[in-house]
Design a protein around this motif. Structure first.
Motif, PDB file in Angstrom:
ATOM      1  N   VAL A  71       1.164   4.397   6.980  1.00 40.22           N
ATOM      2  CA  VAL A  71      -0.105   5.118   7.073  1.00 40.22           C
ATOM      3  C   VAL A  71      -0.367   5.667   8.478  1.00 40.22           C
ATOM      4  CG1 VAL A  71      -1.242   3.989   5.112  1.00 40.22           C
ATOM      5  CG2 VAL A  71      -1.426   2.969   7.395  1.00 40.22           C
TER       6      VAL A  71
ATOM      7  N   PRO B 142      -7.154  -0.834  12.296  1.00 39.63           N
ATOM      8  CA  PRO B 142      -6.731  -0.534  10.914  1.00 39.63           C
ATOM      9  C   PRO B 142      -7.598   0.508  10.207  1.00 39.63           C
ATOM     10  CG  PRO B 142      -7.636  -2.751  11.080  1.00 39.63           C
ATOM     11  CD  PRO B 142      -7.504  -2.232  12.472  1.00 39.63           C
ATOM     12  N   THR B 143      -8.902   0.475  10.402  1.00 44.54           N
ATOM     13  CA  THR B 143      -9.766   1.415   9.669  1.00 44.54           C
ATOM     14  C   THR B 143      -9.541   2.859  10.086  1.00 44.54           C
ATOM     15  OG1 THR B 143     -11.579   1.007  11.211  1.00 44.54           O
ATOM     16  CG2 THR B 143     -11.564  -0.287   9.179  1.00 44.54           C
TER      17      THR B 143
ATOM     18  N   HIS C 285      -3.568  -6.458   5.713  1.00 45.47           N
ATOM     19  CA  HIS C 285      -4.964  -6.164   6.027  1.00 45.47           C
ATOM     20  C   HIS C 285      -5.742  -6.224   4.722  1.00 45.47           C
ATOM     21  CE1 HIS C 285      -8.436  -4.343   7.924  1.00 45.47           C
ATOM     22  NE2 HIS C 285      -8.483  -3.458   6.939  1.00 45.47           N
TER      23      HIS C 285
ATOM     24  N   LEU D  76      -6.570   3.869   7.559  1.00 47.07           N
ATOM     25  CA  LEU D  76      -6.644   3.652   6.110  1.00 47.07           C
ATOM     26  C   LEU D  76      -6.983   4.942   5.379  1.00 47.07           C
ATOM     27  CD1 LEU D  76      -8.577   0.261   6.002  1.00 47.07           C
ATOM     28  CD2 LEU D  76      -6.129   0.643   5.595  1.00 47.07           C
TER      29      LEU D  76
ATOM     30  N   ASP E  43      -9.622   4.256  -0.941  1.00 47.32           N
ATOM     31  CA  ASP E  43      -8.594   3.231  -1.177  1.00 47.32           C
ATOM     32  C   ASP E  43      -7.240   3.835  -1.533  1.00 47.32           C
ATOM     33  OD1 ASP E  43     -10.379   1.218  -0.591  1.00 47.32           O
ATOM     34  OD2 ASP E  43     -10.677   0.597  -2.670  1.00 47.32           O
TER      35      ASP E  43
ATOM     36  N   TYR F 188       1.000  -3.526   4.411  1.00 47.98           N
ATOM     37  CA  TYR F 188       1.303  -2.195   4.925  1.00 47.98           C
ATOM     38  C   TYR F 188       2.653  -2.238   5.633  1.00 47.98           C
ATOM     39  CZ  TYR F 188      -3.497  -1.063   3.874  1.00 47.98           C
ATOM     40  OH  TYR F 188      -4.673  -0.851   3.203  1.00 47.98           O
TER      41      TYR F 188
ATOM     42  N   ALA G 255       0.818  -1.216   0.000  1.00 48.00           N
ATOM     43  CA  ALA G 255       0.000   0.000   0.000  1.00 48.00           C
ATOM     44  C   ALA G 255       0.849   1.263   0.000  1.00 48.00           C
ATOM     45  CB  ALA G 255      -0.904   0.007   1.233  1.00 48.00           C
TER      46      ALA G 255
END
Length: 159
Positions: A40, A80-81, A60, A84, A88, A65, A34
């Motif tokens: 991130v 994780p959310t 994920h 993110l 996307d 990641y 990613a």
């Protein structure tokens, strides 16, 4: 005036989105990594775009990641959310203004209301003209977030 600025930005983005720009990355590379390997979580913790370490990683939803620290990796694994990127990881302006998936420069980002938005920022390979999609985004961010969110509902269903 905002409409004219965004319209001009859309025209530039249309020109650049087909070019092979040097600093752009696909939000999910062919290697399934990613954001070009950028951490991130670091966007939120340090407020900086920070390359991750391939030795500190997690997967994920079939995407890999990388993280710059073990603490960032652990934070991501727990929630994780929260970390993110929106859409996307595609260019937020392109999603909202053009309903297009455009690659991003991982070093061009904005966090708004706890959400990470990434943007196109590069020079056109042939003309050398530079375009940073964060600039027009900032001129009408609230409306563009709304439009991007609306567009993403149908765009995310198409792979």
């Amino acid at each position: 005036m905002k409409l004219i600025s965004v319209t001009v930005a859309i025209a530039f983005l249309s020109l650049f989105s087909g070019s092979s720009a040097y600093s752009q990355v696909n939000p999910i590379g062919k290697d399934k990594v990613a954001i070009g390997g950028y951490d991130v979580v670091a966007y939120f913790v340090s407020g900086k775009a920070t390359p991750g370490d391939p030795k500190i990683k997690t997967t994920h939803n079939a995407v890999i990641y990388y993280f710059s620290t073990i603490e960032n990796q652990e934070a991501f694994i727990k929630q994780p959310t929260r970390y993110l990127p929106q859409y996307d990881g595609y260019c937020a302006l392109a999603v909202g203004a053009q309903k297009k998936k455009v690659n991003i420069n991982p070093e061009t980002f904005k966090i708004t209301n706890g959400k990470l938005y990434l943007f196109y920022n590069s020079s056109h390979a042939l003309s050398g003209n530079k375009f940073n999609s964060l600039e027009p985004w900032l001129k009408d961010e609230e409306a563009l977030i709304k439009k991007s969110n609306e567009n993403w509902v149908s765009m995310s269903k198409k792979k």
